[in-house]
Design a protein around this motif. Structure first.
Motif, PDB file in Angstrom:
ATOM      1  N   ARG A 346      -8.078 -52.047 -60.397  1.00 55.68           N
ATOM      2  CA  ARG A 346      -8.895 -52.801 -59.437  1.00 55.68           C
ATOM      3  C   ARG A 346      -9.893 -53.691 -60.171  1.00 55.68           C
ATOM      4  N   ILE A 347     -10.510 -53.164 -61.227  1.00 60.39           N
ATOM      5  CA  ILE A 347     -11.471 -53.975 -62.002  1.00 60.39           C
ATOM      6  C   ILE A 347     -10.744 -55.103 -62.722  1.00 60.39           C
ATOM      7  N   ALA A 348      -9.569 -54.783 -63.283  1.00 57.62           N
ATOM      8  CA  ALA A 348      -8.791 -55.806 -63.981  1.00 57.62           C
ATOM      9  C   ALA A 348      -8.396 -56.923 -63.027  1.00 57.62           C
ATOM     10  N   ILE A 349      -7.998 -56.567 -61.810  1.00 62.35           N
ATOM     11  CA  ILE A 349      -7.630 -57.583 -60.828  1.00 62.35           C
ATOM     12  C   ILE A 349      -8.848 -58.413 -60.432  1.00 62.35           C
ATOM     13  N   ALA A 350     -10.014 -57.770 -60.346  1.00 61.88           N
ATOM     14  CA  ALA A 350     -11.243 -58.523 -60.061  1.00 61.88           C
ATOM     15  C   ALA A 350     -11.529 -59.531 -61.175  1.00 61.88           C
ATOM     16  N   LEU A 351     -11.343 -59.105 -62.434  1.00 59.20           N
ATOM     17  CA  LEU A 351     -11.521 -60.028 -63.560  1.00 59.20           C
ATOM     18  C   LEU A 351     -10.491 -61.150 -63.499  1.00 59.20           C
ATOM     19  N   LEU A 352      -9.259 -60.805 -63.147  1.00 58.98           N
ATOM     20  CA  LEU A 352      -8.214 -61.814 -63.062  1.00 58.98           C
ATOM     21  C   LEU A 352      -8.503 -62.807 -61.939  1.00 58.98           C
ATOM     22  N   LYS A 353      -9.087 -62.331 -60.855  1.00 61.13           N
ATOM     23  CA  LYS A 353      -9.508 -63.237 -59.777  1.00 61.13           C
ATOM     24  C   LYS A 353     -10.526 -64.242 -60.299  1.00 61.13           C
ATOM     25  N   GLU A 354     -11.505 -63.719 -61.049  1.00 58.64           N
ATOM     26  CA  GLU A 354     -12.530 -64.610 -61.596  1.00 58.64           C
ATOM     27  C   GLU A 354     -11.925 -65.565 -62.612  1.00 58.64           C
ATOM     28  N   LEU A 600      -9.520 -51.369 -69.870  1.00 57.10           N
ATOM     29  CA  LEU A 600      -9.481 -52.616 -69.116  1.00 57.10           C
ATOM     30  C   LEU A 600      -8.693 -53.696 -69.845  1.00 57.10           C
ATOM     31  N   ASP A 601      -8.866 -53.794 -71.168  1.00 57.82           N
ATOM     32  CA  ASP A 601      -8.177 -54.831 -71.936  1.00 57.82           C
ATOM     33  C   ASP A 601      -6.670 -54.653 -71.852  1.00 57.82           C
ATOM     34  N   LYS A 602      -6.223 -53.410 -72.000  1.00 63.25           N
ATOM     35  CA  LYS A 602      -4.784 -53.149 -71.950  1.00 63.25           C
ATOM     36  C   LYS A 602      -4.230 -53.272 -70.529  1.00 63.25           C
ATOM     37  N   VAL A 603      -5.049 -52.925 -69.545  1.00 62.33           N
ATOM     38  CA  VAL A 603      -4.585 -53.050 -68.161  1.00 62.33           C
ATOM     39  C   VAL A 603      -4.361 -54.511 -67.804  1.00 62.33           C
ATOM     40  N   THR A 604      -5.287 -55.381 -68.196  1.00 64.45           N
ATOM     41  CA  THR A 604      -5.106 -56.812 -67.917  1.00 64.45           C
ATOM     42  C   THR A 604      -3.903 -57.360 -68.673  1.00 64.45           C
ATOM     43  N   ASP A 605      -3.741 -56.940 -69.938  1.00 60.77           N
ATOM     44  CA  ASP A 605      -2.550 -57.356 -70.684  1.00 60.77           C
ATOM     45  C   ASP A 605      -1.280 -56.886 -69.984  1.00 60.77           C
ATOM     46  N   PHE A 606      -1.329 -55.668 -69.444  1.00 58.91           N
ATOM     47  CA  PHE A 606      -0.173 -55.107 -68.748  1.00 58.91           C
ATOM     48  C   PHE A 606       0.155 -55.904 -67.491  1.00 58.91           C
ATOM     49  N   LEU A 607      -0.881 -56.261 -66.730  1.00 63.88           N
ATOM     50  CA  LEU A 607      -0.664 -57.034 -65.511  1.00 63.88           C
ATOM     51  C   LEU A 607      -0.116 -58.421 -65.829  1.00 63.88           C
ATOM     52  N   LEU A 608      -0.657 -59.057 -66.860  1.00 60.43           N
ATOM     53  CA  LEU A 608      -0.159 -60.371 -67.259  1.00 60.43           C
ATOM     54  C   LEU A 608       1.269 -60.276 -67.781  1.00 60.43           C
ATOM     55  N   LEU A 702     -17.980 -53.067 -60.200  1.00 61.95           N
ATOM     56  CA  LEU A 702     -18.533 -52.458 -61.413  1.00 61.95           C
ATOM     57  C   LEU A 702     -19.700 -51.532 -61.073  1.00 61.95           C
ATOM     58  N   LYS A 703     -20.437 -51.877 -60.034  1.00 59.29           N
ATOM     59  CA  LYS A 703     -21.559 -51.019 -59.632  1.00 59.29           C
ATOM     60  C   LYS A 703     -21.053 -49.675 -59.132  1.00 59.29           C
ATOM     61  N   LYS A 704     -19.925 -49.702 -58.383  1.00 58.25           N
ATOM     62  CA  LYS A 704     -19.330 -48.451 -57.927  1.00 58.25           C
ATOM     63  C   LYS A 704     -18.861 -47.614 -59.108  1.00 58.25           C
ATOM     64  N   GLU A 705     -18.276 -48.305 -60.093  1.00 54.48           N
ATOM     65  CA  GLU A 705     -17.784 -47.580 -61.273  1.00 54.48           C
ATOM     66  C   GLU A 705     -18.938 -46.955 -62.048  1.00 54.48           C
ATOM     67  N   ASP A 706     -20.027 -47.742 -62.229  1.00 55.72           N
ATOM     68  CA  ASP A 706     -21.182 -47.209 -62.953  1.00 55.72           C
ATOM     69  C   ASP A 706     -21.840 -46.088 -62.165  1.00 55.72           C
ATOM     70  N   GLY A 707     -21.852 -46.226 -60.822  1.00 60.78           N
ATOM     71  CA  GLY A 707     -22.451 -45.178 -60.000  1.00 60.78           C
ATOM     72  C   GLY A 707     -21.693 -43.881 -60.114  1.00 60.78           C
ATOM     73  N   ALA A 708     -20.372 -43.968 -60.226  1.00 63.22           N
ATOM     74  CA  ALA A 708     -19.564 -42.757 -60.370  1.00 63.22           C
ATOM     75  C   ALA A 708     -19.787 -42.099 -61.717  1.00 63.22           C
ATOM     76  N   GLY A 709     -20.185 -42.898 -62.704  1.00 66.29           N
ATOM     77  CA  GLY A 709     -20.372 -42.312 -64.033  1.00 66.29           C
ATOM     78  C   GLY A 709     -21.788 -41.908 -64.334  1.00 66.29           C
ATOM     79  N   LYS A 710     -22.750 -42.179 -63.429  1.00 64.87           N
ATOM     80  CA  LYS A 710     -24.146 -41.868 -63.728  1.00 64.87           C
ATOM     81  C   LYS A 710     -24.439 -40.378 -63.751  1.00 64.87           C
TER      82      LYS A 710
END
Length: 715
Positions: A346-354, A600-608, A702-710
């Protein structure tokens, strides 16, 4: 309130907030000037090396074969202009094809206009000549120029090597006459004969010719296959070009669609690939089940060996079993990645959107790979031409050739101009000063191999510099997009051209420094591959094991350096610092976000990669149905082919490379945005005084991800 982790103390301190920071620094100075100077000197030296090679080299020595007198066969302007093929007086004296091709066979070599098409001996010709003059007219075209005395005694003719003792039916290969071997019913023949007379009254087997030209049969088969492949390219090039144009349009359309529907499109790609691979598994199982009970289908691939007609393999059940297992493994990997890394996807797709938005705002970046391709083509062309001229920067070397086994002068260097007045002809009757090969004894000739190594190393450096320049240019352009607070209003004009100018003006030395480090590692890898090739026949297990370990280590090192260089160029494009500082800052920034980077780096590479796979696979499927005449509408327009897989594989490979070129821009965009995003998190806190530059959608994920890890953070 949760406190931040202490990790920054181990991995460097993050950049402090700078209210004046608005993206790539424009007030910057030149970096790594010393390396820039060295790089320029090396380029000038490379030009000098090419000039010297062009002055001394003669590509004709590589292109044209050379006779025993140092004359080129088929070269315009010399007596052999119409004689393009090299003929060997006695091919039985040649040990193997490598000796023949290197022109070191101890027999007279002449340029002829065509190869013999019949068996004949000089003795038989002399006997038949008294009844029919045409026998001599045919035979003398394979004798020395100017010799026209068929009545000369046979022993004197053979001693002086005026004419060959025999001729055998031959055909030209590599512009040289080789026996015309044909296998009939498992028996090796030449002109339907299994034996022949050798000119000395002895009957010889065709197998002797085969032993003298060991390996020629397979080479001729390879030449025949090569000819058919060339014919396929000649008849299908137009349709191959259409397939590549379609892949370019599909890739461009895919990028444009990502601008508006990145999330939906990537999920469609993911599930489309899963469905396609699933169908492939079912189809392979169906083929395997239908073939399993048929006779001859249980033959293994190793039993039938290599076949140019790939349809033979499709008749084997083992082939479909291998396909099914391979596809099942790929399917399992894809599903496991999606299950365990769904949040990262989901984060990788958000980066790909941007990234899609960034490319949409700077569309010129999609066409920058053309510049990289042209520069790489220039580097490759210069390297290849210089290598050819260096290889031909040699002089003709003549050696004493004698048929007498006890001649002590055999293989000694001689001068053809003074050889007739020397004592060699008296001590070794019948000896000749014959052209042997190209070489030389001067200092220049002794260091040609070293010059070739220099040519290779500088080529690697220039090629890596070209690729690195593209990475730094694209990074600067996409960083301009990210650090614009109001997008696209705050993006500076002509961001790609400005980034290219900054990279060349200020960071040529730094880019060259990073390319140099990578080139050294690649050069060592090439040397290790060369040593491995030389040691393949050796039985030293420890040496092979050590070499294998070194190859593995340097492979890992090369990929690590590529990864670090890529991120160093991004930091360099943003902050304008030298290579070492940029690499250090990039390394520490990545280590402070190691969990995001690792996945994240490998996930985006995988999607591409899935996107590239989908484009090349869909165009390849269309090409398959076209070249196998399975599209009724245009079935009549399909060209007649020897191997339909030749244009098919060309279209698939070309489509993948075109998609790779477009998606490489995308990958560089995502990497740049990711590093800028990490910097953004450290510099800013989202307050009005220090606002985030990232888009709100990406920040929410990213805020949701950081919140889950706090909950794991230290209070």
């Amino acid at each position: 309130m949760a406190k931040k982790s202490a990790s920054p103390s181990y991995y460097g301190e993050p950049h402090k907030f700078d209210p004046a920071f608005r993206g790539p620094v424009h007030n910057r100075g030149c970096t790594d000037v010393l390396c820039c100077v060295i790089f320029v000197i090396v380029i000038l030296g490379y030009i000098a090396l090419g000039t010297v090679a062009w002055m001394h080299g003669d590509p004709r020595k590589v292109v044209y074969p050379t006779d025993s007198y140092g004359e080129f066969c088929g070269q315009q302007g010399n007596p052999n202009a119409n004689k393009t093929i090299l003929f060997y007086f006695n091919i039985l004296q040649c040990a193997n094809p490598a000796v023949l091709i290197n022109l070191q066979c101890p027999t007279t070599q002449l340029c002829v206009s065509k190869c013999p098409d019949r068996f004949a001996t000089y003795i038989d010709m002399q006997y038949s000549y008294r009844r029919n003059k045409s026998y001599w007219e045919y035979y003398k075209q394979f004798c020395k120029a100017g010799f026209n005395n068929p009545d000369k005694p046979v022993d004197q003719v053979l001693r002086d090597e005026d004419c060959p003792s025999m001729i055998v039916p031959s055909r030209p290969f590599l512009q040289r006459c080789f026996p015309d071997f044909i296998t009939r019913n498992g028996t090796l023949t030449v002109a339907n004969k299994t034996s022949f007379k050798d000119g000395n009254g002895k009957t010889r087997s065709v197998a002797d010719l085969r032993d003298a030209a060991n390996g020629i049969t397979s080479l001729l088969d390879a030449k025949e296959v090569g000819t058919k492949i060339f014919e396929d390219y000649a008849s299908s090039w137009f349709w191959i070009l259409i397939g590549l144009v379609i892949s370019m349009l599909v890739s461009l359309l895919f990028i444009l669609l990502l601008r508006f529907t990145a999330g939906v499109l990537f999920w469609l790609v993911i599930f489309g690939v899963i469905a396609a691979v699933g169908y492939g598994i079912w189809h392979c199982y169906w083929e395997y089940s239908s073939l399993r009970g048929k006779p001859d289908s249980d033959v293994t691939i190793s039993d039938i060996g290599f076949q140019t007609d790939f349809r033979v393999y499709l008749q084997l059940s083992q082939t479909w079993l291998i396909f099914m297992i391979s596809l099942a493994v790929i399917e399992g990997v894809i599903i496991l990645v999606l299950i365990f890394l769904r949040n990262r996807v989901r984060i990788a797709i958000a980066l790909l959107k941007e990234g899609s938005k960034a490319i949409g705002c700077i569309m010129s970046t999609l066409f920058y790979p053309i510049i990289t391709f042209l520069l790489l083509a220039l580097c490759i062309a210069y390297w290849a031409v210089t290598a050819v001229f260096l290889a031909s920067s040699v002089d003709a070397v003549y050696k004493v050739m004698s048929t007498l086994p006890g001649c002590k002068y055999t293989n000694l260097t001689c001068d053809p101009k003074t050889f007739g007045q020397s004592n060699v002809t008296k001590l070794c009757p019948g000896s000749h000063c014959t052209f042997a090969f190209y070489g030389g004894e001067s200092w220049y000739h002794r260091y040609i191999f070293a010059f070739q190594l220099c040519n290779l190393f500088v080529f690697l450096w220039l090629a890596n510099f070209t690729i690195a320049l593209g990475q730094c240019t694209l990074a600067g352009a996409f960083a301009s997009y990210y650090w614009a607070l109001r997008k696209p209003a705050d993006i500076p004009p002509f961001p790609l051209a400005s980034s290219f100018g900054r990279a060349l003006k200020y960071h040529t030395g730094s880019i060259a420094f990073g390319a140099l480090i990578l080139s050294v590692v690649q050069f060592i890898r090439i040397i290790l591959e060369y040593l491995d090739h030389k040691l393949k026949g050796a039985h030293n297990t420890f040496a092979r094991f050590l070499l294998c370990c070194l190859k593995c280590c340097f492979w890992c090192l090369e990929h690590f350096i590529k990864f670090m260089n890529r991120n160093a160029y991004i930091m360099m494009a943003v902050y304008g610092k030298n290579f070492c500082v940029s690499a250090r800052d990039a390394f520490f920034l990545l280590m402070r976000n190691v969990m995001r980077v690792a996945v994240l780096d490998k996930v985006t590479d995988f999607l591409l990669f899935l996107g590239k796979l989908l484009i090349s696979g869909s165009v390849g499927a269309l090409a398959f149905f076209f070249f196998t005449r399975r599209i009724p509408v245009i079935q009549e327009r399909v060209p007649s082919l020897n191997y339909y897989w030749v244009p098919l594989l060309t279209v698939i490979f070309g489509s993948y490379m075109i998609a790779h070129g477009f998606f490489n821009v995308y990958a560089m965009c995502v990497d740049t945005l990711f590093l800028c995003f990490c910097e953004d998190l450290e510099r800013n806190d989202g307050s009005p005084s220090k606002p985030y530059y990232m888009p709100p959608g990406l920040h929410r994920i990213l805020k949701k991800e950081d919140g889950a890890g706090k909950k794991y953070a230290v209070s």
